[in-house]
Design a protein around this motif. Sequence first.
Motif, PDB file in Angstrom:
ATOM      1  N   GLY A  97       0.500  -1.334   0.281  1.00  0.00           N
ATOM      2  CA  GLY A  97      -0.355   0.150  -0.282  1.00  0.00           C
ATOM      3  C   GLY A  97       1.100   1.430   0.566  1.00  0.00           C
ATOM      4  O   GLY A  97       0.235   2.447  -0.543  1.00  0.00           O
ATOM      5  N   ARG A  98       1.976   1.202   0.122  1.00  0.00           N
ATOM      6  CA  ARG A  98       2.732   2.175   0.143  1.00  0.00           C
ATOM      7  C   ARG A  98       3.309   2.935  -1.362  1.00  0.00           C
ATOM      8  O   ARG A  98       4.566   1.940  -1.956  1.00  0.00           O
ATOM      9  CB  ARG A  98       4.247   2.570   1.017  1.00  0.00           C
ATOM     10  N   LYS A  99       3.465   3.870  -1.734  1.00  0.00           N
ATOM     11  CA  LYS A  99       4.303   4.153  -2.753  1.00  0.00           C
ATOM     12  C   LYS A  99       5.385   4.415  -2.645  1.00  0.00           C
ATOM     13  O   LYS A  99       5.483   5.741  -1.693  1.00  0.00           O
ATOM     14  CB  LYS A  99       3.968   5.308  -3.860  1.00  0.00           C
ATOM     15  N   TYR A 100       6.442   4.354  -3.565  1.00  0.00           N
ATOM     16  CA  TYR A 100       8.300   5.149  -3.850  1.00  0.00           C
ATOM     17  C   TYR A 100       8.156   5.345  -4.713  1.00  0.00           C
ATOM     18  O   TYR A 100       8.076   4.541  -6.253  1.00  0.00           O
ATOM     19  CB  TYR A 100       8.802   3.597  -3.184  1.00  0.00           C
ATOM     20  N   VAL A 101       8.426   6.851  -5.126  1.00  0.00           N
ATOM     21  CA  VAL A 101       8.297   7.313  -7.086  1.00  0.00           C
ATOM     22  C   VAL A 101      10.045   7.892  -6.065  1.00  0.00           C
ATOM     23  O   VAL A 101      10.265   9.026  -5.455  1.00  0.00           O
ATOM     24  CB  VAL A 101       7.076   8.830  -6.317  1.00  0.00           C
ATOM     25  N   GLY A 102      10.618   8.002  -7.507  1.00  0.00           N
ATOM     26  CA  GLY A 102      11.807   8.267  -8.106  1.00  0.00           C
ATOM     27  C   GLY A 102      12.585   7.866  -8.998  1.00  0.00           C
ATOM     28  O   GLY A 102      11.822   7.393  -9.850  1.00  0.00           O
ATOM     29  N   GLU A 103      13.561   7.757  -9.020  1.00  0.00           N
ATOM     30  CA  GLU A 103      14.260   7.609 -10.076  1.00  0.00           C
ATOM     31  C   GLU A 103      15.744   6.096 -10.006  1.00  0.00           C
ATOM     32  O   GLU A 103      16.250   6.762  -8.592  1.00  0.00           O
ATOM     33  CB  GLU A 103      15.311   8.747 -10.856  1.00  0.00           C
ATOM     34  N   TYR A 104      15.320   5.792 -10.458  1.00  0.00           N
ATOM     35  CA  TYR A 104      16.333   4.619 -11.009  1.00  0.00           C
ATOM     36  C   TYR A 104      17.244   4.607 -12.390  1.00  0.00           C
ATOM     37  O   TYR A 104      17.451   5.653 -13.415  1.00  0.00           O
ATOM     38  CB  TYR A 104      16.128   2.934 -11.460  1.00  0.00           C
ATOM     39  N   LYS A 105      18.789   4.324 -11.916  1.00  0.00           N
ATOM     40  CA  LYS A 105      19.881   4.938 -12.751  1.00  0.00           C
ATOM     41  C   LYS A 105      20.441   2.636 -13.131  1.00  0.00           C
ATOM     42  O   LYS A 105      20.990   2.415 -11.872  1.00  0.00           O
ATOM     43  CB  LYS A 105      20.917   5.500 -12.661  1.00  0.00           C
ATOM     44  N   ASP A 106      20.431   2.487 -13.876  1.00  0.00           N
ATOM     45  CA  ASP A 106      21.250   0.650 -14.534  1.00  0.00           C
ATOM     46  C   ASP A 106      20.840  -0.086 -12.845  1.00  0.00           C
ATOM     47  O   ASP A 106      21.561  -0.704 -12.666  1.00  0.00           O
ATOM     48  CB  ASP A 106      22.371   1.026 -14.811  1.00  0.00           C
ATOM     49  N   GLY A 107      19.046   0.412 -12.373  1.00  0.00           N
ATOM     50  CA  GLY A 107      18.999  -1.218 -11.423  1.00  0.00           C
ATOM     51  C   GLY A 107      18.699  -0.637 -10.165  1.00  0.00           C
ATOM     52  O   GLY A 107      18.221  -1.371  -9.283  1.00  0.00           O
ATOM     53  N   ILE A 108      19.672   0.945  -9.383  1.00  0.00           N
ATOM     54  CA  ILE A 108      19.475   0.896  -9.009  1.00  0.00           C
ATOM     55  C   ILE A 108      19.188   2.624  -8.606  1.00  0.00           C
ATOM     56  O   ILE A 108      19.037   3.469  -9.752  1.00  0.00           O
ATOM     57  CB  ILE A 108      21.271   1.254  -8.387  1.00  0.00           C
ATOM     58  N   LYS A 109      18.899   3.051  -7.256  1.00  0.00           N
ATOM     59  CA  LYS A 109      17.976   4.427  -6.448  1.00  0.00           C
ATOM     60  C   LYS A 109      18.879   5.566  -6.917  1.00  0.00           C
ATOM     61  O   LYS A 109      20.292   5.387  -6.279  1.00  0.00           O
ATOM     62  CB  LYS A 109      17.590   4.321  -5.418  1.00  0.00           C
ATOM     63  N   GLU A 110      19.042   6.639  -7.366  1.00  0.00           N
ATOM     64  CA  GLU A 110      19.671   7.489  -7.503  1.00  0.00           C
ATOM     65  C   GLU A 110      18.546   8.665  -7.426  1.00  0.00           C
ATOM     66  O   GLU A 110      17.565   8.997  -8.231  1.00  0.00           O
ATOM     67  CB  GLU A 110      19.985   7.409  -9.061  1.00  0.00           C
ATOM     68  N   GLY A 111      19.394   9.366  -6.475  1.00  0.00           N
ATOM     69  CA  GLY A 111      18.666  11.018  -6.090  1.00  0.00           C
ATOM     70  C   GLY A 111      17.480  11.034  -5.540  1.00  0.00           C
ATOM     71  O   GLY A 111      16.926  10.120  -4.548  1.00  0.00           O
ATOM     72  N   SER A 112      16.734  11.876  -5.966  1.00  0.00           N
ATOM     73  CA  SER A 112      14.666  11.923  -5.053  1.00  0.00           C
ATOM     74  C   SER A 112      14.314  10.901  -5.136  1.00  0.00           C
ATOM     75  O   SER A 112      13.868  10.568  -5.650  1.00  0.00           O
ATOM     76  CB  SER A 112      14.629  13.354  -4.345  1.00  0.00           C
ATOM     77  N   TRP A 113      13.994  10.639  -3.828  1.00  0.00           N
ATOM     78  CA  TRP A 113      13.045   9.492  -3.405  1.00  0.00           C
ATOM     79  C   TRP A 113      11.873  10.470  -2.233  1.00  0.00           C
ATOM     80  O   TRP A 113      11.811  11.285  -1.482  1.00  0.00           O
ATOM     81  CB  TRP A 113      13.059   8.277  -2.910  1.00  0.00           C
ATOM     82  N   VAL A 114      10.351  10.500  -3.001  1.00  0.00           N
ATOM     83  CA  VAL A 114       9.212  10.665  -1.986  1.00  0.00           C
ATOM     84  C   VAL A 114       8.389   8.994  -1.144  1.00  0.00           C
ATOM     85  O   VAL A 114       8.283   8.826  -2.463  1.00  0.00           O
ATOM     86  CB  VAL A 114       7.943  11.920  -2.168  1.00  0.00           C
ATOM     87  N   VAL A 115       8.224   8.993  -0.358  1.00  0.00           N
ATOM     88  CA  VAL A 115       7.051   7.921  -0.156  1.00  0.00           C
ATOM     89  C   VAL A 115       5.471   8.349   0.402  1.00  0.00           C
ATOM     90  O   VAL A 115       5.650   9.808   0.893  1.00  0.00           O
ATOM     91  CB  VAL A 115       8.278   6.542   0.852  1.00  0.00           C
ATOM     92  N   TYR A 116       4.724   7.568  -0.214  1.00  0.00           N
ATOM     93  CA  TYR A 116       3.805   7.761   0.959  1.00  0.00           C
ATOM     94  C   TYR A 116       3.045   6.905   1.320  1.00  0.00           C
ATOM     95  O   TYR A 116       2.962   5.279   0.902  1.00  0.00           O
ATOM     96  CB  TYR A 116       2.695   8.481  -0.811  1.00  0.00           C
ATOM     97  N   ASP A 117       2.021   6.780   1.788  1.00  0.00           N
ATOM     98  CA  ASP A 117       1.375   6.199   2.856  1.00  0.00           C
ATOM     99  C   ASP A 117       0.154   4.825   2.116  1.00  0.00           C
ATOM    100  O   ASP A 117      -0.053   6.093   0.848  1.00  0.00           O
ATOM    101  CB  ASP A 117       0.868   6.256   4.083  1.00  0.00           C
ATOM    102  N   HIS A 118      -0.801   4.206   2.665  1.00  0.00           N
ATOM    103  CA  HIS A 118      -1.776   4.014   1.639  1.00  0.00           C
ATOM    104  C   HIS A 118      -2.934   5.275   1.811  1.00  0.00           C
ATOM    105  O   HIS A 118      -3.416   4.814   0.680  1.00  0.00           O
ATOM    106  CB  HIS A 118      -2.115   3.138   2.396  1.00  0.00           C
ATOM    107  N   ASN A 119      -2.452   6.051   2.205  1.00  0.00           N
ATOM    108  CA  ASN A 119      -3.707   6.807   1.823  1.00  0.00           C
ATOM    109  C   ASN A 119      -3.872   8.321   1.356  1.00  0.00           C
ATOM    110  O   ASN A 119      -3.991   8.849   1.403  1.00  0.00           O
ATOM    111  CB  ASN A 119      -4.179   7.681   3.822  1.00  0.00           C
TER     112      ASN A 119
END
Length: 199
Positions: A97-119
């Motif tokens: 139910g949680r959403k993780y929004v951001g960017e990947y680079k060659d399969g790994i996380k890179e840069g800014s990420w934001v997490v939202y709960d189920h609401n």
Amino acid sequence: NSPMRHLTTFICLTLAVLLGGAGESFALPKCPSYVSPSNWTNCFATWFAPNGDKYVGEWKDGKKHGQGTDSYTTGEKYVGGYKDGKKHGQGTDTSYGRKYVGEYKDGIKEGSWVVYDHNGQLSSKNTYKDGKEEGLYEGYHDNGQLFLKGKFKDGKEVGLWKGYHPNGEIYLKENFKDGKLHGSWERYGAENYCMIGQL
């Protein structure tokens, strides 16, 4: 004009929008079913892994490449970009139910990420470098108030971290070094009660 005619018109328009959106999702032609997935290129298709995981998206040289959606048997999901079979570019991971929004680079996380709960409420913000947390981290209460604030270096907590009550009052100060508590700490309770320690 009868209500039924209005309803029929609305349904037709709705279907037209949905079908039009579905057609615009992938600009590439469908991958030929008579060709092995290892040879799919510059096309889009639905593919099932042996364990039941499902991928719907674009392919190039037999690999996920472009935009696509991975739906896992665990209930988790990824929607976003791929490059040479790896997550790449902007994407959204969904887990429990949680959403993780951001960017990947060659399969790994890179840069800014934001997490939202189920609401859909903002839960946290942080930054990644080479797949590890780096720089400022901020966690939030359900009411939007800051809950926790500190910094990461090479995936480990460093420096001063502060914790806050939902009303904005501070209740915790801790110092970290290489991901471990180090130095002084302070914890605040009711009626300005304070505990101070040293590690």
